[in-house]
Motif scaffolding. Structure first.
Motif: not given
Length: 293
Positions: A82, A87-88, A91-92, A94-95, A101, A105, A174-176
């Motif tokens: 990773r 970055g995005p 993050q995906t 990790l989720i 999350v 946030e 949500y981020p990703g």
């Protein structure tokens, strides 16, 4: 470190499964691995492993099981690498692995205000909970959104998003890499049909089947673990096993209610794309009224 150790075990376990052959796949092996992944604080991967028993029960299970193994392996390798991912996408990963999350946030992120068509929903049991999935799509932005809510089995779920309505709201995602899951941050009210943007009437704007497939392809390119995606298809004629030429999910075949609404003529249909094909959600008749399927 605990997560990394658990996913390293997953990589070794998958290599053994492929080496030994799919015929030896057993439910007790998946249950044991899922429990160890929960202990390793990787509940997202544990959830994927725990559903393998359902895949094994399907008629076309060998191909489906190999697909699931490949996606689990891809996630384990992506977690290990990773640091080198954009970055995005990191993050995906990790989720998807199970890093939480918080709601706070998500609500602190940028909001997207639009007139959101409520395309449809589906309830499904998850352990001792019932999960409600409600799909939205922005009229101005064209962005899809998934609103998830949970409740203990037998308890009422959030019913504030009514299929066929359009809400004016701020939505935060949500981020990703391919943001889809979202929260309704601020709701300004329901938009009357007479005031809907662009004068399109009560039904949402849709895509051709070719445009819809392009959209799904872009989502999968950004997040290969995408399990579902909302689509609005326009000008499609439903048949017993397909919708606008796109195959239907095995559990959604023979959609007599949808065929009856169509009367053999093209119409607008909201559907959920899945790796096992489409699941129709809602259709809009000639008067623009939503018909829940």
């Amino acid at each position: 470190a605990r997560v990394a150790s658990g996913l390293a075990e997953v990589e070794r376990w998958l290599a053994d499964q492929v080496r030994q052959g799919l015929a030896g796949a057993a439910e007790h092996d998946w249950d044991g691995l899922a429990k160890r992944l929960v202990d390793a604080q990787a509940p997202g991967v544990a959830g994927i492993v725990s559903r393998l028993a359902r895949v094994r029960a399907e008629d076309d299970w060998p191909g489906r099981l190999l697909e699931e193994y490949a996606l689990i392996n891809l996630l384990a390798v992506a977690y290990r690498r990773r640091a080198g991912l954009p970055g995005p996408l990191a993050q995906t990963v990790l989720i998807r692995t199970g890093f939480p999350v918080t709601r706070e946030e998500v609500l602190a992120g940028p909001a997207v205000r639009d007139q959101w068509d409520v395309l449809g929903g589906r309830d499904e049991p998850q352990d001792r909970l019932t999960a409600r999935r409600v799909w939205l799509r922005g009229r101005r932005t064209g962005r899809p959104a998934l609103i998830l809510s949970f409740a203990p089995q037998g308890q009422p779920l959030d019913a504030s998003l009514v299929t066929g309505t359009t809400i004016d709201a701020d939505v935060t995602f949500y981020p990703g890499a391919a943001p889809l899951r979202a929260l309704v941050a601020t709701r300004y009210g329901t938009v009357p049909a007479t005031q809907l943007a662009a004068g399109r009437g009560a039904g949402p704007a849709g895509l051709s089947p070719e445009e819809a497939l392009d959209e799904v392809a872009r989502a999968l390119a950004e997040d290969p673990w995408t399990e579902s995606w909302p689509l609005v298809l326009t000008g499609v004629v439903p048949e017993r096993t397909s919708l606008g030429g796109l195959p239907l999910h095995p559990r959604s075949r023979d959609p007599w209610r949808l065929i009856a609404v169509s009367g053999g003529h093209p119409l607008t249909v909201a559907a959920e794309w899945t790796p096992q094909c489409l699941r129709p959600l809602t259709a809009w008749d000639d008067d623009g009224a939503a018909v829940i399927l």
